[in-house]
Design an enzyme around this catalytic site. Structure first.
Site, mmCIF file in Angstrom:
data_model
loop_
_atom_site.group_PDB
_atom_site.id
_atom_site.type_symbol
_atom_site.label_atom_id
_atom_site.label_comp_id
_atom_site.label_asym_id
_atom_site.label_seq_id
_atom_site.Cartn_x
_atom_site.Cartn_y
_atom_site.Cartn_z
ATOM 1 N N THR A 296 -2.668 8.069 -0.949
ATOM 2 C CA THR A 296 -2.005 8.600 -0.313
ATOM 3 C C THR A 296 -1.330 9.747 -0.882
ATOM 4 O OG1 THR A 296 0.051 7.188 -1.849
ATOM 5 C CG2 THR A 296 -0.966 6.367 0.528
ATOM 6 N N ARG B 224 4.176 12.253 3.662
ATOM 7 C CA ARG B 224 3.402 11.122 4.014
ATOM 8 C C ARG B 224 2.069 11.057 4.583
ATOM 9 N NH1 ARG B 224 7.151 7.050 2.737
ATOM 10 N NH2 ARG B 224 5.496 5.502 3.445
#
Ligand code: DSN
Length: 424
Positions: free
Chosen positions: A229, A238
């Site tokens: 991520t 994100r």
């Protein structure tokens, strides 16, 4: 004027929603944020996230798109790709995954066939759902063998990994975690993968910032692919990222699009590019080192107060605290701490006797407080805040007295006052 009336800014257009966003801003400013997977992004990253790029569709890859109007989208995605490759010294980067779970699924789609055997660290031992846990698509559509940690020192047992690999001959081996406080031995994983001719894939979602900043070994030389991520220690938006060897580039790109996803989220791609540039700066190396130093200092301060740490300490940005000797569960603790302005999550510990929704432990991470500029000198006060709040949670059996929690919130606010939250 008409234009302004037709297209007002958010506070005017939707005051109800705006108030909620302002509330969240204030909460993030005033809380001691210790969730190990969270952080504060810079103002520059936040600004890229809200850019007009969200208006644009861009199925495909730079210079191979299905829509027109790519004058700026193509250079933005190319910049993100080039920066990711340079930051991690990778041969190939795909910056389109919406987040870590889709990135992991894309790697499986690229390197395995449904029904193939994979191996990963079990969720209760600190692994991630998408490393083959039974309720995840990665455990439903692929045959999953899970390895664990040793009972005595809570470290991954590389002898067990090797024995399981020899028995099950997996097509792919995951190394990576969500709640494992120790550095991974990528070279040892690679030697096992080579022996059984498996693809080794590292999921560095938690430690990507430490790898980028040189505070954790890089898996890149050892792995067919690396997923992450972009929003944890890496301090980006994100989103997800796949790095790989050139030989797997075409298969991975095809798996992301059209295999799994449609149009990439271009505003997020731009924010990733900003974050990769920030992570390439010398200050980021200092930041990555400080995250680890803070985690160690906090581990020592909590140990000195009698807390039991899974594996006895930490090498990275996170600690797992076993609360069994405090007579209170992780969930009761995290609830009371939240009311005290201290944000962390309840977490299973290895060989937990309690259920995952109300486990025996809590997980603590130091990335966000390090982004605010706290250093090792402040970790004894962080430990004191935690100790007082946990002690209160135990004394009230998880009920938490309103007056105490309010006083703690004020104490936390005052403690954080000299350390402004980036981006807010
Ligand atoms: N939810 C993330 C974490 O907290 O570690 C992993 O996906």
């Amino acid at each position: 004027m008409n234009q302004v009336r037709r297209d007002p800014p958010l506070p005017e257009a939707d005051p109800e929603l705006w108030r909620l966003i302002e509330g969240e801003d204030a909460r993030q400013r005033e809380s001691l944020r210790l969730i190990a997977s969270e952080n504060y992004v810079s103002r520059a990253v936040l600004q890229a996230c809200s850019a007009s790029l969200t208006n644009k569709y861009a199925e495909g890859y730079p210079n191979r798109r299905y829509y027109e109007g790519m004058d700026f989208i193509d250079p933005i995605e190319t910049l993100a790709i080039d920066r990711a490759k340079a930051l991690f010294s990778a041969e190939h980067a795909n910056v389109q995954p919406y987040s870590g779970s889709p990135a992991n699924l894309a790697v499986l789609l690229a390197l395995c066939s449904p029904g193939d055997t994979t191996m990963g660290l079990a969720l209760p031992a600190g692994g991630h759902l998408t490393h083959g846990w039974k309720v995840s698509a990665t455990g439903i559509y692929y045959k999953s063998v899970q390895y664990g940690v040793r009972r005595d020192d809570h470290r991954i047992d590389m002898d067990e990994v090797r024995a399981l690999a020899r028995t099950h001959r997996p097509k792919l081996i995951w190394c990576g975690h969500s709640a494992y406080p120790r550095e991974l031995d990528f070279a040892a994983f690679a030697s096992i993968a080579a022996e059984v001719e498996a693809h080794l894939v590292a999921d560095i979602a938690h430690v990507a910032g430490l790898v980028a900043g040189g505070a954790h070994a890089s898996p890149i030389p050892h792995c067919a692919a690396v997923t992450t991520t972009t929003h944890k220690t890496l301090r980006g938006p994100r989103g997800g990222l796949i790095l790989s060897r050139a030989e797997h580039a075409a298969a991975i790109d095809k798996a992301v699009f059209p295999g799994l996803q449609g149009g990439p989220h271009n505003h997020t791609t731009a924010a990733k590019a900003v974050a990769f540039a920030e992570a390439a700066r010398p200050q980021f190396r200092t930041y990555a080192r400080a995250i680890v130093d803070n985690a160690r200092a906090l581990a020592e301060a909590l140990s000195a107060r009698g807390y039991v740490l899974v594996s006895g300490g930490t090498d990275n940005h996170l600690l797992l605290v076993d609360l069994t000797n405090r007579g209170i569960s992780g969930r009761q603790t995290s609830g009371v701490l939240n009311r005290c302005g201290i944000e962390l999550n309840a977490n299973s510990i290895p060989f937990d006797q309690r259920k995952p929704f109300d486990p025996s432990g809590i997980r603590i991470g130091t990335a966000a407080l390090t982004s605010r500029g706290l250093d090792t000198a402040q970790m004894s006060e962080v430990a004191a805040l935690l100790d007082d709040a946990i002690g209160h949670a135990a004394a009230t059996a998880g009920a938490g007295d309103g007056g105490f929690c309010q006083a703690m919130r004020a104490r936390v606010r005052e403690f954080l006052q000299p350390y402004p939250a980036p981006g807010l």
